[in-house]
Design a protein around this motif. Sequence first.
Motif, PDB file in Angstrom:
ATOM      1  N   LYS A 168       0.822  -1.206   0.000  1.00 48.17           N
ATOM      2  CA  LYS A 168       0.000   0.000   0.000  1.00 48.17           C
ATOM      3  C   LYS A 168       0.859   1.260   0.000  1.00 48.17           C
ATOM      4  O   LYS A 168       0.499   2.262  -0.619  1.00 48.17           O
ATOM      5  CB  LYS A 168      -0.942  -0.018   1.213  1.00 48.17           C
TER       6      LYS A 168
ATOM      7  N   SER B 153       0.626   4.014  -3.012  1.00 43.08           N
ATOM      8  CA  SER B 153       0.045   5.310  -2.644  1.00 43.08           C
ATOM      9  C   SER B 153       0.721   6.475  -3.353  1.00 43.08           C
ATOM     10  O   SER B 153       0.215   7.597  -3.327  1.00 43.08           O
ATOM     11  CB  SER B 153       0.146   5.517  -1.126  1.00 43.08           C
TER      12      SER B 153
ATOM     13  N   GLU C 186      -9.363   6.551  -0.069  1.00 40.91           N
ATOM     14  CA  GLU C 186      -8.065   6.055  -0.516  1.00 40.91           C
ATOM     15  C   GLU C 186      -7.397   7.062  -1.449  1.00 40.91           C
ATOM     16  O   GLU C 186      -6.181   7.277  -1.375  1.00 40.91           O
ATOM     17  CB  GLU C 186      -8.225   4.713  -1.222  1.00 40.91           C
TER      18      GLU C 186
ATOM     19  N   ASP D   5      -3.843   8.901  -0.866  1.00 42.47           N
ATOM     20  CA  ASP D   5      -2.771   8.838  -1.868  1.00 42.47           C
ATOM     21  C   ASP D   5      -2.258  10.242  -2.208  1.00 42.47           C
ATOM     22  O   ASP D   5      -1.042  10.458  -2.351  1.00 42.47           O
ATOM     23  CB  ASP D   5      -3.266   8.139  -3.142  1.00 42.47           C
TER      24      ASP D   5
END
Length: 243
Positions: free
Chosen positions: A65, A69, A204, A208
Amino acid sequence: MKAFKIALFAGLAVMALACNQTKTPAVPEYQTEAFVKQQVEQMMQLNDYLDMDQLLSADMLALQKKAQSVHYYGEFCRGFGWNTGITDACSEEQTVSIEGVRPIDSLHCDVAMRYVDEGCYDEPYVLHLLWENGQWRIDDMNYGDEMSATLREDCEEFYANMMDVYATTPAEEIMEEMKEDEPEEELYTDPSCVFYNDPAAVQELIDDIKACHELFKQNPGYTEDYGKQIDEMIARIAEHLPS
């Protein structure tokens, strides 16, 4: 009588020796080849992007992740894939098979895999599994020429490359790219679009952008005005989260 005593003592000695012999402990079910294969087969039914939390160990998931990102100019971390990240195909059907299971210890197991696209690819690779919270999870993966590359190394290298990109690319180019990546309104209102009725995807995206912003701050051309524009962009996107 003497012969009887000798025979009796001999028999007792044999029994004592037999009792003292160490028995081979039974292998726990979760370490058996059949159990490991079954779990990997179940994993193969999952989506290798949307269901990463059910595929990867906690440590591997966090690393994945982190790498995913941050992105720039369409570059994304390849991430885990049953096809080892190959993006093209030359046959109508590709296959992934389990070639073998090798237990390492009570918490680790290696699984030999093979991806085949007839006429193009025949790629062996190895999954390194970790027993975590009562399930086998993918903790790393070896693939590539002579299996020299690993998934962990890919994620770490991608993140390091993006740090360099955000530090060295002209700041105005980065700002323009971030502005162009801001979703248009239809992406929130069209049922066929990614952010429609999906607050998790919106959040999300915000996370990011914040991660990219932190890297952007290391650029010598970064200014407070760029930071203000990014904060305003985040605020516009956050309007599509439930109140």
